[in-house]
Enzyme design. Structure first.
Site, mmCIF file in Angstrom:
data_model
loop_
_atom_site.group_PDB
_atom_site.id
_atom_site.type_symbol
_atom_site.label_atom_id
_atom_site.label_comp_id
_atom_site.label_asym_id
_atom_site.label_seq_id
_atom_site.Cartn_x
_atom_site.Cartn_y
_atom_site.Cartn_z
ATOM 1 N N SER A 82 57.439 17.013 76.344
ATOM 2 C CA SER A 82 58.367 18.161 75.988
ATOM 3 C C SER A 82 57.530 19.106 74.713
ATOM 4 O O SER A 82 57.131 20.054 75.757
ATOM 5 C CB SER A 82 59.409 17.471 74.604
ATOM 6 O OG SER A 82 60.688 17.958 74.528
ATOM 7 N N ASP A 102 48.650 27.881 81.051
ATOM 8 C CA ASP A 102 48.290 28.971 81.973
ATOM 9 C C ASP A 102 47.837 30.184 81.709
ATOM 10 O O ASP A 102 47.490 31.418 82.741
ATOM 11 C CB ASP A 102 50.518 29.988 81.942
ATOM 12 C CG ASP A 102 51.333 28.862 82.747
ATOM 13 O OD1 ASP A 102 50.398 28.439 83.585
ATOM 14 O OD2 ASP A 102 52.288 29.019 82.961
ATOM 15 N N LYS A 116 58.491 15.293 80.322
ATOM 16 C CA LYS A 116 60.493 16.041 80.036
ATOM 17 C C LYS A 116 60.264 17.298 79.769
ATOM 18 O O LYS A 116 60.247 17.936 78.984
ATOM 19 C CB LYS A 116 59.957 15.160 78.363
ATOM 20 C CG LYS A 116 61.182 14.678 78.225
ATOM 21 C CD LYS A 116 61.867 15.752 77.389
ATOM 22 C CE LYS A 116 63.189 15.372 77.002
ATOM 23 N NZ LYS A 116 64.492 16.450 75.793
#
Length: 222
Positions: free
Chosen positions: A65, A76, A90
Protein backbone atom coordinates in the site's frame (compact mmCIF):
# COMPACT_ATOMS: atom_id res chain seq x y z
CA UNK A 1 13.75 0.36 5.25
CA UNK A 2 10.18 -0.46 4.18
CA UNK A 3 10.43 -4.21 4.70
CA UNK A 4 7.45 -5.63 6.53
CA UNK A 5 5.68 -2.26 6.29
CA UNK A 6 2.00 -2.87 5.39
CA UNK A 7 1.41 0.81 4.69
CA UNK A 8 -0.67 3.41 6.48
CA UNK A 9 -1.77 6.98 5.89
CA UNK A 10 -1.14 8.40 2.44
CA UNK A 11 -0.22 11.72 4.03
CA UNK A 12 2.62 10.06 5.93
CA UNK A 13 4.03 8.55 2.72
CA UNK A 14 3.79 11.98 1.09
CA UNK A 15 5.64 13.63 4.00
CA UNK A 16 8.46 11.07 3.82
CA UNK A 17 8.73 11.51 0.05
CA UNK A 18 9.02 15.25 0.66
CA UNK A 19 12.29 14.64 2.53
CA UNK A 20 13.89 13.28 -0.64
CA UNK A 21 12.07 14.85 -3.62
CA UNK A 22 11.94 18.49 -4.80
CA UNK A 23 9.03 20.79 -4.09
CA UNK A 24 5.88 20.35 -6.24
CA UNK A 25 6.81 16.80 -7.25
CA UNK A 26 3.97 14.43 -8.14
CA UNK A 27 4.33 11.46 -5.77
CA UNK A 28 1.19 9.38 -6.45
CA UNK A 29 -2.40 9.55 -7.67
CA UNK A 30 -5.61 7.93 -6.43
CA UNK A 31 -8.22 7.57 -9.18
CA UNK A 32 -11.74 6.08 -8.98
CA UNK A 33 -12.69 2.76 -10.50
CA UNK A 34 -15.49 2.78 -13.10
CA UNK A 35 -18.82 3.38 -11.39
CA UNK A 36 -17.30 5.21 -8.44
CA UNK A 37 -17.26 8.98 -8.11
CA UNK A 38 -15.71 11.48 -5.77
CA UNK A 39 -12.33 9.80 -5.38
CA UNK A 40 -9.59 11.74 -7.16
CA UNK A 41 -6.48 12.61 -5.18
CA UNK A 42 -3.07 13.82 -6.32
CA UNK A 43 -0.20 13.64 -3.83
CA UNK A 44 2.34 16.44 -4.39
CA UNK A 45 5.32 17.46 -2.25
CA UNK A 46 5.03 20.81 -0.50
CA UNK A 47 8.55 21.99 0.36
CA UNK A 48 12.12 21.60 -0.87
CA UNK A 49 13.90 18.28 -0.32
CA UNK A 50 15.83 18.00 2.95
CA UNK A 51 18.66 15.91 1.50
CA UNK A 52 20.10 14.82 -1.82
CA UNK A 53 22.34 12.15 -0.29
CA UNK A 54 22.49 8.84 -2.19
CA UNK A 55 20.05 6.29 -0.83
CA UNK A 56 18.87 2.70 -1.07
CA UNK A 57 15.26 1.79 -0.30
CA UNK A 58 14.54 -1.72 1.02
CA UNK A 59 11.32 -3.60 0.19
CA UNK A 60 10.05 -7.15 0.52
CA UNK A 61 6.87 -9.15 -0.10
CA UNK A 62 5.22 -7.52 2.93
CA UNK A 63 5.82 -3.92 1.82
CA UNK A 64 2.30 -2.86 0.87
CA UNK A 65 0.00 0.00 0.00
CA UNK A 66 1.46 3.39 1.06
CA UNK A 67 4.94 1.95 1.52
CA UNK A 68 4.82 0.62 -2.06
CA UNK A 69 3.75 4.04 -3.31
CA UNK A 70 6.68 5.65 -1.51
CA UNK A 71 9.25 3.16 -2.84
CA UNK A 72 7.78 3.18 -6.35
CA UNK A 73 7.67 6.96 -6.59
CA UNK A 74 11.27 7.37 -5.46
CA UNK A 75 12.17 4.67 -7.99
CA UNK A 76 10.26 6.43 -10.80
CA UNK A 77 12.28 9.59 -10.24
CA UNK A 78 15.56 7.62 -9.99
CA UNK A 79 16.04 9.15 -6.55
CA UNK A 80 16.92 5.81 -4.99
CA UNK A 81 18.03 2.29 -5.72
CA UNK A 82 15.33 -0.16 -4.63
CA UNK A 83 16.72 -3.40 -3.22
CA UNK A 84 15.02 -6.55 -1.97
CA UNK A 85 12.06 -8.63 -3.14
CA UNK A 86 9.00 -7.64 -5.19
CA UNK A 87 6.51 -5.84 -2.96
CA UNK A 88 3.03 -7.05 -1.97
CA UNK A 89 0.96 -5.46 -4.76
CA UNK A 90 -1.86 -3.83 -2.79
CA UNK A 91 -2.83 -1.02 -5.14
CA UNK A 92 -6.51 -0.53 -4.36
CA UNK A 93 -8.40 1.93 -2.16
CA UNK A 94 -11.29 0.88 0.07
CA UNK A 95 -14.03 3.31 1.15
CA UNK A 96 -16.17 2.54 4.25
CA UNK A 97 -19.95 2.53 4.10
CA UNK A 98 -22.94 1.52 6.22
CA UNK A 99 -24.21 -1.95 5.39
CA UNK A 100 -27.84 -1.63 4.14
CA UNK A 101 -28.00 1.74 5.89
CA UNK A 102 -27.35 0.07 9.25
CA UNK A 103 -24.77 2.33 10.90
CA UNK A 104 -23.89 -0.42 13.35
CA UNK A 105 -22.33 -2.47 10.51
CA UNK A 106 -19.58 -1.11 8.31
CA UNK A 107 -18.29 -2.63 5.10
CA UNK A 108 -15.42 -1.55 2.88
CA UNK A 109 -15.88 -1.33 -0.88
CA UNK A 110 -12.97 -1.14 -3.31
CA UNK A 111 -13.42 2.23 -4.99
CA UNK A 112 -10.12 3.29 -6.55
CA UNK A 113 -6.59 2.50 -7.68
CA UNK A 114 -3.20 3.92 -6.77
CA UNK A 115 -1.00 5.20 -9.61
CA UNK A 116 2.71 6.04 -9.55
CA UNK A 117 4.02 9.20 -11.31
CA UNK A 118 5.02 7.20 -14.39
CA UNK A 119 1.48 5.87 -14.68
CA UNK A 120 2.42 2.46 -13.31
CA UNK A 121 -0.21 0.67 -11.25
CA UNK A 122 1.07 -1.33 -8.27
CA UNK A 123 -2.05 -3.52 -7.95
CA UNK A 124 -0.83 -7.15 -8.12
CA UNK A 125 2.39 -6.09 -9.89
CA UNK A 126 3.91 -4.43 -6.84
CA UNK A 127 7.25 -2.66 -7.05
CA UNK A 128 10.07 -4.64 -8.67
CA UNK A 129 13.46 -3.88 -7.07
CA UNK A 130 16.45 -2.67 -9.05
CA UNK A 131 18.76 -4.98 -7.11
CA UNK A 132 18.47 -8.26 -5.25
CA UNK A 133 20.25 -8.92 -1.96
CA UNK A 134 23.22 -11.27 -2.11
CA UNK A 135 22.53 -14.45 -0.16
CA UNK A 136 25.74 -16.32 0.62
CA UNK A 137 26.28 -19.12 3.13
CA UNK A 138 24.51 -19.58 5.45
CA UNK A 139 21.34 -19.75 3.39
CA UNK A 140 18.25 -17.90 4.67
CA UNK A 141 15.62 -19.98 6.49
CA UNK A 142 12.60 -21.20 4.56
CA UNK A 143 10.25 -18.86 6.43
CA UNK A 144 12.42 -15.90 5.43
CA UNK A 145 11.94 -16.81 1.77
CA UNK A 146 8.15 -17.34 2.06
CA UNK A 147 6.57 -14.59 -0.04
CA UNK A 148 2.77 -14.37 0.02
CA UNK A 149 1.40 -11.42 -1.92
CA UNK A 150 -1.94 -9.90 -2.91
CA UNK A 151 -2.58 -12.49 -5.62
CA UNK A 152 -1.97 -15.31 -3.10
CA UNK A 153 -4.28 -13.99 -0.38
CA UNK A 154 -7.26 -12.71 -2.41
CA UNK A 155 -9.85 -15.04 -3.94
CA UNK A 156 -10.82 -12.55 -6.64
CA UNK A 157 -8.39 -9.60 -6.59
CA UNK A 158 -9.12 -6.45 -8.58
CA UNK A 159 -7.35 -6.73 -11.91
CA UNK A 160 -5.24 -3.69 -12.82
CA UNK A 161 -5.68 -1.76 -16.08
CA UNK A 162 -2.87 -1.80 -18.66
CA UNK A 163 0.15 -0.14 -17.10
CA UNK A 164 3.20 1.47 -18.76
CA UNK A 165 6.56 -0.10 -18.08
CA UNK A 166 9.33 1.70 -16.26
CA UNK A 167 11.93 3.49 -18.29
CA UNK A 168 14.60 0.79 -18.61
CA UNK A 169 17.74 1.31 -16.55
CA UNK A 170 20.65 -1.11 -16.48
CA UNK A 171 21.78 -2.01 -12.96
CA UNK A 172 23.75 -5.11 -13.93
CA UNK A 173 27.08 -3.43 -13.14
CA UNK A 174 25.83 -2.42 -9.68
CA UNK A 175 24.46 -5.92 -9.02
CA UNK A 176 27.77 -7.47 -10.02
CA UNK A 177 29.60 -5.05 -7.77
CA UNK A 178 27.28 -5.87 -4.84
CA UNK A 179 27.74 -9.61 -5.33
CA UNK A 180 31.51 -9.31 -5.48
CA UNK A 181 31.67 -6.85 -2.59
CA UNK A 182 29.59 -9.05 -0.31
CA UNK A 183 31.64 -12.10 -1.22
CA UNK A 184 34.83 -10.22 -0.38
CA UNK A 185 33.65 -9.25 3.10
CA UNK A 186 31.92 -12.52 3.89
CA UNK A 187 28.42 -11.06 3.83
CA UNK A 188 28.79 -9.70 7.37
CA UNK A 189 28.77 -12.95 9.37
CA UNK A 190 26.31 -15.77 9.97
CA UNK A 191 23.75 -13.57 11.75
CA UNK A 192 23.93 -10.71 9.26
CA UNK A 193 20.91 -9.06 7.72
CA UNK A 194 21.68 -9.92 4.09
CA UNK A 195 19.56 -7.09 2.73
CA UNK A 196 21.17 -4.43 4.93
CA UNK A 197 24.65 -5.69 4.05
CA UNK A 198 23.76 -5.62 0.34
CA UNK A 199 22.38 -2.08 0.67
CA UNK A 200 25.59 -0.87 2.31
CA UNK A 201 27.63 -2.51 -0.42
CA UNK A 202 25.41 -0.95 -3.11
CA UNK A 203 26.12 2.52 -1.72
CA UNK A 204 29.84 1.75 -1.72
CA UNK A 205 29.58 0.62 -5.35
CA UNK A 206 27.82 3.81 -6.46
CA UNK A 207 30.27 6.06 -4.64
CA UNK A 208 33.34 4.28 -5.99
CA UNK A 209 32.25 4.02 -9.64
CA UNK A 210 32.25 7.36 -11.44
CA UNK A 211 30.16 5.97 -14.30
CA UNK A 212 27.22 5.31 -11.97
CA UNK A 213 25.53 8.63 -11.28
CA UNK A 214 22.59 9.51 -9.10
CA UNK A 215 19.89 11.46 -10.87
CA UNK A 216 16.46 12.90 -10.32
CA UNK A 217 14.34 12.45 -13.44
CA UNK A 218 11.88 15.22 -14.15
CA UNK A 219 8.21 14.38 -14.42
CA UNK A 220 8.20 15.04 -18.16
CA UNK A 221 10.84 12.32 -18.66
CA UNK A 222 8.98 9.56 -16.81
Amino acid sequence: DLRGNPGGRLGDALCIANVFLPERTHVFSVLPLPGHAGLDYLGVTAVAATTLLPMVTLVDSQSASASELLAGSLQDYARTLVLGDRSFGKGTVQAPGAWLDDKAITYFETSGLFYLPSGRVIQLAGVTPDLRPTYLSPKPHADEMLALRQEDLSINPVQPPPSPKRRPRDFSAVQECVDKGNAAKGNGGKNADFTIVSAQTALDCWQSDGSLRWEIISGSDL
